[in-house]
Design a protein around this motif. Structure first.
Motif, mmCIF file in Angstrom:
data_model
loop_
_atom_site.group_PDB
_atom_site.id
_atom_site.type_symbol
_atom_site.label_atom_id
_atom_site.label_comp_id
_atom_site.label_asym_id
_atom_site.label_seq_id
_atom_site.Cartn_x
_atom_site.Cartn_y
_atom_site.Cartn_z
ATOM 1 N N GLU A 74 0.846 -1.193 0.000
ATOM 2 C CA GLU A 74 0.000 0.000 0.000
ATOM 3 C C GLU A 74 0.878 1.238 0.000
ATOM 4 O O GLU A 74 1.831 1.331 0.785
ATOM 5 C CB GLU A 74 -0.917 0.027 1.215
ATOM 6 C CG GLU A 74 -1.856 1.232 1.238
ATOM 7 C CD GLU A 74 -2.724 1.268 2.490
ATOM 8 O OE1 GLU A 74 -2.425 0.522 3.437
ATOM 9 O OE2 GLU A 74 -3.679 2.064 2.512
ATOM 10 N N LEU A 75 0.547 2.166 -0.872
ATOM 11 C CA LEU A 75 1.292 3.421 -0.960
ATOM 12 C C LEU A 75 0.387 4.562 -0.503
ATOM 13 O O LEU A 75 -0.735 4.697 -0.985
ATOM 14 C CB LEU A 75 1.736 3.689 -2.393
ATOM 15 C CG LEU A 75 2.611 2.632 -3.048
ATOM 16 C CD1 LEU A 75 2.939 3.019 -4.486
ATOM 17 C CD2 LEU A 75 3.896 2.427 -2.257
ATOM 18 N N VAL A 76 0.875 5.371 0.393
ATOM 19 C CA VAL A 76 0.119 6.512 0.892
ATOM 20 C C VAL A 76 0.938 7.775 0.680
ATOM 21 O O VAL A 76 2.051 7.906 1.213
ATOM 22 C CB VAL A 76 -0.223 6.351 2.379
ATOM 23 C CG1 VAL A 76 -0.969 7.582 2.882
ATOM 24 C CG2 VAL A 76 -1.057 5.100 2.603
ATOM 25 N N GLU A 77 0.389 8.693 -0.117
ATOM 26 C CA GLU A 77 1.066 9.952 -0.384
ATOM 27 C C GLU A 77 0.593 11.021 0.587
ATOM 28 O O GLU A 77 -0.540 10.991 1.065
ATOM 29 C CB GLU A 77 0.786 10.445 -1.814
ATOM 30 C CG GLU A 77 1.293 9.540 -2.901
ATOM 31 C CD GLU A 77 0.192 8.993 -3.764
ATOM 32 O OE1 GLU A 77 0.444 8.674 -4.935
ATOM 33 O OE2 GLU A 77 -0.940 8.872 -3.265
ATOM 34 N N SER A 78 1.459 11.973 0.853
ATOM 35 C CA SER A 78 1.107 13.117 1.681
ATOM 36 C C SER A 78 1.989 14.294 1.287
ATOM 37 O O SER A 78 2.977 14.124 0.569
ATOM 38 C CB SER A 78 1.286 12.791 3.168
ATOM 39 O OG SER A 78 2.630 12.460 3.445
ATOM 40 N N GLY A 79 1.605 15.471 1.766
ATOM 41 C CA GLY A 79 2.424 16.656 1.544
ATOM 42 C C GLY A 79 1.900 17.622 0.504
ATOM 43 O O GLY A 79 2.471 18.695 0.312
ATOM 44 N N ARG A 115 7.116 19.401 -0.196
ATOM 45 C CA ARG A 115 7.762 18.096 -0.218
ATOM 46 C C ARG A 115 6.691 17.022 -0.104
ATOM 47 O O ARG A 115 5.969 16.966 0.894
ATOM 48 C CB ARG A 115 8.784 17.934 0.903
ATOM 49 C CG ARG A 115 9.595 16.641 0.734
ATOM 50 C CD ARG A 115 10.699 16.486 1.740
ATOM 51 N NE ARG A 115 10.231 15.958 3.004
ATOM 52 C CZ ARG A 115 10.999 15.296 3.866
ATOM 53 N NH1 ARG A 115 12.270 15.090 3.579
ATOM 54 N NH2 ARG A 115 10.498 14.876 5.005
ATOM 55 N N LEU A 116 6.619 16.189 -1.123
ATOM 56 C CA LEU A 116 5.687 15.074 -1.110
ATOM 57 C C LEU A 116 6.372 13.833 -0.551
ATOM 58 O O LEU A 116 7.569 13.622 -0.776
ATOM 59 C CB LEU A 116 5.187 14.774 -2.526
ATOM 60 C CG LEU A 116 4.556 15.933 -3.296
ATOM 61 C CD1 LEU A 116 4.043 15.440 -4.645
ATOM 62 C CD2 LEU A 116 3.451 16.594 -2.501
ATOM 63 N N SER A 117 5.592 13.027 0.158
ATOM 64 C CA SER A 117 6.086 11.763 0.690
ATOM 65 C C SER A 117 5.197 10.628 0.216
ATOM 66 O O SER A 117 3.988 10.792 0.098
ATOM 67 C CB SER A 117 6.091 11.790 2.223
ATOM 68 O OG SER A 117 6.937 12.784 2.716
ATOM 69 N N CYS A 118 5.809 9.500 -0.034
ATOM 70 C CA CYS A 118 5.079 8.291 -0.435
ATOM 71 C C CYS A 118 5.566 7.160 0.460
ATOM 72 O O CYS A 118 6.699 6.689 0.317
ATOM 73 C CB CYS A 118 5.355 7.977 -1.889
ATOM 74 S SG CYS A 118 4.670 6.406 -2.470
ATOM 75 N N SER A 119 4.709 6.756 1.379
ATOM 76 C CA SER A 119 5.080 5.736 2.354
ATOM 77 C C SER A 119 4.534 4.377 1.923
ATOM 78 O O SER A 119 3.339 4.249 1.640
ATOM 79 C CB SER A 119 4.511 6.125 3.721
ATOM 80 O OG SER A 119 4.853 5.168 4.681
ATOM 81 N N ALA A 120 5.408 3.387 1.880
ATOM 82 C CA ALA A 120 5.021 2.042 1.460
ATOM 83 C C ALA A 120 4.898 1.121 2.667
ATOM 84 O O ALA A 120 5.779 1.102 3.530
ATOM 85 C CB ALA A 120 6.058 1.479 0.491
#
Length: 126
Positions: free
Chosen positions: A3-8, A19-24
């Motif tokens: 699962e990938l969750v983007e934020s920022g 700054r965008l983040s993509c947490s796996a």
């Protein structure tokens, strides 16, 4: 599954930064390649920045010198630092990864598999 969750994402004035983040998260996986894509209203999704085999970085001409892609392998987070933003950078930004998944029962890597995040809106406007 991964699962990938983007934020920022958010609203920023021209010349500003985000700054965008993509947490796996999910199954144990091995990162192969990945990148950030964006889709502007009425346009096709396009690659903005990517991490290729061996960690080679590549950028769309329109963002070279302004955007920086990076990845923290320990935390499984991929970033996109965006500076000197302009209204043409407006769109929904998606992260994408290509990975192998660890098969615990078979004791082997399966794949590759490709995953997308849900997208985060970036709006550059005064």
């Amino acid at each position: 599954q991964v699962e990938l969750v983007e934020s920022g994402g958010g609203l920023v004035q021209p010349g500003g930064s985000l700054r965008l983040s993509c947490s796996a998260s999910g199954n144990t996986h091995k990162f192969n390649v990945g990148g950030w894509y964006r889709q502007a209203p009425g346009k096709q999704r396009e690659l903005v920045a990517g991490i290729g085999m061996g960690g080679k970085l590549n950028y769309a001409d329109s963002v070279k010198g302004r955007f920086t892609i990076s990845r923290d392998g320990m935390k499984n987070i991929m970033y996109l630092q965006m500076d000197k933003l302009n209204p043409e950078d407006t769109g929904v930004y998606y992260c994408n990864v290509n990975v192998h998944l660890w098969d615990l029962f078979g004791s082997k890597w399966n794949g590759p598999y490709e995953y997308w995040g849900q997208g985060t809106q970036v709006t550059v406007s005064s």
